[in-house]
Design a protein around this motif. Structure first.
Motif, PDB file in Angstrom:
ATOM      1  N   ASP A  30     -38.187  21.113  -8.991  1.00  0.00           N
ATOM      2  CA  ASP A  30     -38.028  21.942 -10.182  1.00  0.00           C
ATOM      3  C   ASP A  30     -37.843  21.052 -11.405  1.00  0.00           C
ATOM      4  O   ASP A  30     -37.814  19.825 -11.306  1.00  0.00           O
ATOM      5  CB  ASP A  30     -36.854  22.917 -10.023  1.00  0.00           C
ATOM      6  CG  ASP A  30     -35.520  22.224  -9.784  1.00  0.00           C
ATOM      7  OD1 ASP A  30     -35.385  21.030 -10.150  1.00  0.00           O
ATOM      8  OD2 ASP A  30     -34.605  22.849  -9.234  1.00  0.00           O
ATOM      9  N   LYS A  31     -37.696  21.673 -12.578  1.00  0.00           N
ATOM     10  CA  LYS A  31     -37.639  20.898 -13.818  1.00  0.00           C
ATOM     11  C   LYS A  31     -36.413  19.990 -13.882  1.00  0.00           C
ATOM     12  O   LYS A  31     -36.451  18.910 -14.479  1.00  0.00           O
ATOM     13  CB  LYS A  31     -37.669  21.827 -15.027  1.00  0.00           C
ATOM     14  CG  LYS A  31     -36.475  22.780 -15.128  1.00  0.00           C
ATOM     15  CD  LYS A  31     -36.593  23.672 -16.350  1.00  0.00           C
ATOM     16  CE  LYS A  31     -35.403  24.621 -16.454  1.00  0.00           C
ATOM     17  NZ  LYS A  31     -35.522  25.502 -17.646  1.00  0.00           N
ATOM     18  N   HIS A  32     -35.314  20.406 -13.251  1.00  0.00           N
ATOM     19  CA  HIS A  32     -34.111  19.589 -13.273  1.00  0.00           C
ATOM     20  C   HIS A  32     -34.288  18.324 -12.442  1.00  0.00           C
ATOM     21  O   HIS A  32     -33.893  17.228 -12.859  1.00  0.00           O
ATOM     22  CB  HIS A  32     -32.922  20.407 -12.750  1.00  0.00           C
ATOM     23  CG  HIS A  32     -32.678  21.670 -13.508  1.00  0.00           C
ATOM     24  ND1 HIS A  32     -32.222  21.668 -14.810  1.00  0.00           N
ATOM     25  CD2 HIS A  32     -32.841  22.977 -13.156  1.00  0.00           C
ATOM     26  CE1 HIS A  32     -32.112  22.917 -15.236  1.00  0.00           C
ATOM     27  NE2 HIS A  32     -32.484  23.721 -14.246  1.00  0.00           N
ATOM     28  N   ARG A  35     -36.701  15.920 -14.192  1.00  0.00           N
ATOM     29  CA  ARG A  35     -36.037  15.173 -15.271  1.00  0.00           C
ATOM     30  C   ARG A  35     -35.190  14.031 -14.706  1.00  0.00           C
ATOM     31  O   ARG A  35     -35.172  12.930 -15.262  1.00  0.00           O
ATOM     32  CB  ARG A  35     -35.176  16.119 -16.098  1.00  0.00           C
ATOM     33  CG  ARG A  35     -34.539  15.476 -17.327  1.00  0.00           C
ATOM     34  CD  ARG A  35     -34.034  16.549 -18.279  1.00  0.00           C
ATOM     35  NE  ARG A  35     -33.181  17.510 -17.592  1.00  0.00           N
ATOM     36  CZ  ARG A  35     -32.839  18.696 -18.106  1.00  0.00           C
ATOM     37  NH1 ARG A  35     -33.306  19.068 -19.283  1.00  0.00           N
ATOM     38  NH2 ARG A  35     -32.057  19.513 -17.438  1.00  0.00           N
ATOM     39  N   THR A  72     -23.323  12.921 -19.103  1.00  0.00           N
ATOM     40  CA  THR A  72     -24.547  13.229 -18.359  1.00  0.00           C
ATOM     41  C   THR A  72     -25.007  12.022 -17.552  1.00  0.00           C
ATOM     42  O   THR A  72     -25.483  12.162 -16.424  1.00  0.00           O
ATOM     43  CB  THR A  72     -25.659  13.675 -19.324  1.00  0.00           C
ATOM     44  OG1 THR A  72     -25.218  14.833 -20.047  1.00  0.00           O
ATOM     45  CG2 THR A  72     -26.943  13.992 -18.572  1.00  0.00           C
ATOM     46  N   GLU A  76     -25.858  11.999 -13.561  1.00  0.00           N
ATOM     47  CA  GLU A  76     -27.178  11.627 -13.062  1.00  0.00           C
ATOM     48  C   GLU A  76     -27.104  10.420 -12.118  1.00  0.00           C
ATOM     49  O   GLU A  76     -27.776  10.391 -11.087  1.00  0.00           O
ATOM     50  CB  GLU A  76     -28.131  11.327 -14.221  1.00  0.00           C
ATOM     51  CG  GLU A  76     -28.394  12.503 -15.156  1.00  0.00           C
ATOM     52  CD  GLU A  76     -29.233  13.596 -14.509  1.00  0.00           C
ATOM     53  OE1 GLU A  76     -30.409  13.723 -14.852  1.00  0.00           O
ATOM     54  OE2 GLU A  76     -28.687  14.325 -13.645  1.00  0.00           O
TER      55      GLU A  76
END
Length: 227
Positions: A30-32, A35, A72, A76
């Motif tokens: 998915d987009k998460h 990224r 963040t 990550e």
């Protein structure tokens, strides 16, 4: 699978192949997740020393590179460590930034399902010249990997097959899954955490289904929930 660190002759092509594998793998998520992998690739390209296997960069510099805040960055980096891709070699102490390395075997194991999508030449390069093509007929012991219970159940047989195919991937993601039961061609599995369940569903469900169908062709779907 032979792990060859990208240094020396043909190093440039090996580096591109590793980045290609990560990119193709990210495209399935998915987009998460996409990224997260994009940020990981950017970190590798900008700051990874291939010869010493070291990434030495502070959280502030990483935050600027990724256009995010330091909170963040911490999240990550924790995700990348949980995947096994990023390995801390030295913690940040006394004003010195942390040092990380890459676990190439973990990256290759995770991305191997997507190599075919790039092309047969890519598969050949990534696997190397010596690849076992025969289907595994039994389970052998791998150091540090606990074999599934030999209870004859459908899931234990599928787990044995998954361990034979890729012991590292089995130990990281499949060993902790438990079977609730199978009804109408659908097998229900449980994972220890929601993150674990979501990650396996997103990235490895097709591999699990294929292993199950080799044991029982009537299985056509898999569901995974967290405890």
């Amino acid at each position: 699978m032979q792990i060859v660190r990208p240094v020396g002759r043909q190093a440039a092509s090996r580096k591109y192949d590793l980045l290609t594998a990560l990119g193709a793998y990210a495209c399935r998520g998915d987009k998460h997740f996409q990224r997260l992998v994009l940020r990981f690739i950017t970190l590798i390209v900008a700051r990874y020393n291939w010869q010493s296997d070291e990434i030495m960069v502070g959280q502030r510099e990483m935050a600027a590179m990724w256009s995010v805040d330091e909170r963040t960055v911490k999240r990550e980096v924790a995700k990348l460590r949980a995947l096994g891709w990023l390995v801390q070699k030295r913690a940040a102490v006394r004003g010195r930034v942390a040092v990380h390395g890459l676990d190439l075997s973990a990256i290759l194991s995770a991305t191997s399902d997507t190599w075919e999508a790039v092309g047969p030449d890519f598969v050949e390069r990534m696997r190397g010249p010596e690849v076992a093509t025969a289907e595994p007929t039994n389970v052998v012991a791998f150091p540090g990997v606990t074999a599934p219970p030999a209870d004859g159940s459908l899931w234990s047989r599928a787990q044995s097959r998954l361990m034979s195919e890729d012991p590292a991937l089995y130990a990281a993601w499949f060993r902790q899954l438990a079977s609730v039961g199978a009804t109408g061609g659908v097998i229900e599995l449980t994972a220890p955490t929601r993150f674990h369940a979501t990650f396996v569903i997103t990235h490895h469900l097709s591999r699990i289904l294929a292993a199950l169908r080799r044991e029982d062709a009537s299985i056509h779907a898999v569901t995974i929930a967290s405890d």
